[in-house]
Design a protein around this motif. Structure first.
Motif, mmCIF file in Angstrom:
data_model
loop_
_atom_site.group_PDB
_atom_site.id
_atom_site.type_symbol
_atom_site.label_atom_id
_atom_site.label_comp_id
_atom_site.label_asym_id
_atom_site.label_seq_id
_atom_site.Cartn_x
_atom_site.Cartn_y
_atom_site.Cartn_z
ATOM 1 N N GLU A 102 13.407 5.230 -0.194
ATOM 2 C CA GLU A 102 12.069 4.719 -0.507
ATOM 3 C C GLU A 102 11.880 3.301 0.042
ATOM 4 O O GLU A 102 10.833 2.963 0.586
ATOM 5 N N GLU A 137 0.841 -1.204 0.000
ATOM 6 C CA GLU A 137 0.000 0.000 0.000
ATOM 7 C C GLU A 137 0.881 1.262 0.000
ATOM 8 O O GLU A 137 0.622 2.212 -0.746
ATOM 9 N N GLU A 138 1.920 1.239 0.826
ATOM 10 C CA GLU A 138 2.830 2.392 0.889
ATOM 11 C C GLU A 138 3.582 2.561 -0.435
ATOM 12 O O GLU A 138 3.764 3.677 -0.923
ATOM 13 N N ALA A 139 3.996 1.446 -1.011
ATOM 14 C CA ALA A 139 4.716 1.513 -2.292
ATOM 15 C C ALA A 139 3.825 2.078 -3.392
ATOM 16 O O ALA A 139 4.281 2.851 -4.246
ATOM 17 N N GLU A 140 2.550 1.705 -3.356
ATOM 18 C CA GLU A 140 1.604 2.262 -4.335
ATOM 19 C C GLU A 140 1.425 3.760 -4.094
ATOM 20 O O GLU A 140 1.334 4.546 -5.038
ATOM 21 N N GLU A 141 1.389 4.122 -2.833
ATOM 22 C CA GLU A 141 1.237 5.532 -2.455
ATOM 23 C C GLU A 141 2.378 6.380 -3.026
ATOM 24 O O GLU A 141 2.138 7.460 -3.569
ATOM 25 N N ILE A 142 3.589 5.884 -2.927
ATOM 26 C CA ILE A 142 4.725 6.657 -3.434
ATOM 27 C C ILE A 142 5.050 6.302 -4.878
ATOM 28 O O ILE A 142 5.998 6.811 -5.465
ATOM 29 N N GLU A 143 4.236 5.396 -5.434
ATOM 30 C CA GLU A 143 4.315 5.062 -6.869
ATOM 31 C C GLU A 143 5.674 4.512 -7.296
ATOM 32 O O GLU A 143 6.247 4.924 -8.309
ATOM 33 N N VAL A 144 6.170 3.579 -6.483
ATOM 34 C CA VAL A 144 7.401 2.873 -6.852
ATOM 35 C C VAL A 144 7.148 1.368 -6.743
ATOM 36 O O VAL A 144 6.824 0.873 -5.659
ATOM 37 N N PRO A 145 7.269 0.628 -7.834
ATOM 38 C CA PRO A 145 7.041 -0.822 -7.749
ATOM 39 C C PRO A 145 8.170 -1.511 -6.976
ATOM 40 O O PRO A 145 9.349 -1.276 -7.246
#
Lengths: 133, 133, 133, 133
Positions: free
Chosen positions: D119, D16-24
């Motif tokens: 990140e 969820e956090e990775a999606e939030e910061i838009e980094v796969p």
């Protein structure tokens, strides 16, 4: 000679020192051929130390020097930089591995891991002091 | 639990049995997570047994069965033929590795190597009998 | 395509089947390039299955066949005997790995380990049935 | 305890956090014994991150510290330079691996790879925050 009896005395002394300084350690002893003779992981010791302790013992006997001495020459720019990736990654280039000697001859080694490098060296030296070839 | 104290009791009992039958052995004990806790190589034990003993202990805990049982199903034509090359070659498919149990739960394992398979199993079982979880 | 969404659906279906037959499993899904996309270890699954499940998925996609089919030809005397030691030991030659297909094209694979070979195959096929490329 | 349920919650929060910061990202969770419990690769995540995420989780649990802390002491000239080649190359000496704790006790770890180190750490910490032992 490093046999099960002398190796056990070395490990016992190292464990006693580790208990004294209250740091759980992994302790390995190898013989002249760099083959493992005894290994003990104290309760709570770091899992990574299983491999590192054995690597330090391997390194100390196979290079016939304390791994603490190797630390200096293995740095970037120094003469043996890169040695830590040889021998299938078994070489460890920081302190905690010390040769066991019979007179001047290296007949085995102890490797200790689990604390700071200084703590590892202290415990390894306590083991060496108990070695009766 | 497999800790240094209980593992040492297991290794002690195994060594005693190996001395009784007069075969030098390597003996390894791992915990629930397959990490090494204690290892001893008796004087004169085969060098290959260092790795095999540890592999047997790894196998017995990671497959939750004696390696002697695995021997049958790992033969050519049997259901698990080929399993001996999985897990980076740490799987050993002949007797001498036995799980350590707390009630029905596998909490570790002993691995023994150095004699015939029957001798290894006998020594491993002597170690298991001394396990007090 | 095998992406995180389709792989998750595959793993979910496999876990559901494993729960149905009451065998804790490890389940791995790899994509077209044989790279891991999703992995789950159910509580109580064998530790050795972590590696074996992934190996089965690797094998099924990299040889474009179910590992159960490979079992036959990898036996001593058969055409591919010895293949289980290639590819750094990642090849598994017993059932539980099945390709994921988009039409006739292999686009990934599932690998399952934890039960008998038949159980592993059953769970893997439940995963395959849930794949929507 | 790190089991499939608690590990899944950790991975969910990290994704969820990775999606939030838009980094796969690739996200791995291991248990107390350093064995893999759950892994997910988000669409578009770097292939190298499959191995690095798992290595970070392995490192954080086996050294009982965040890999970001290890980064400092593993530099050339520092006390643990060379540790990155021990343990069969599974040690990762930059941020993104964080222990999971039950009170003061390390019971597992999360490893995250795919973005910048900052990140990765951010995403790992989001996972840790969701851990309910």
């Amino acid at each position: 000679m490093v046999n099960l009896s002398t190796a056990t005395a070395v490990v016992d002394a190292a464990v006693e020192e580790a208990e004294e300084i209250e740091v759980p350690m992994c302790i390995a002893v190898v013989d002249e051929g760099a083959n493992l003779v005894a290994f003990r992981r104290m309760d709570g010791a770091l899992l990574a130390s299983v491999d590192i302790a054995r690597g330090k013992a391997y390194t100390a006997v196979s290079l016939q020097m304390p791994t603490a001495d190797l630390a200096e020459v293995a740095q970037p720019g120094e003469s043996l930089f890169g040695i830590h990736t040889t021998n299938d990654g078994r070489i460890v280039v920081f302190g905690g591995g010390v040769p066991l000697r019979d007179g001047g001859t290296v007949v085995g080694a102890i490797g200790v891991s689990g604390g700071s490098v200084d703590e590892d060296v202290t415990v390894a030296e306590a083991g060496v002091a108990a070695f009766e070839p």
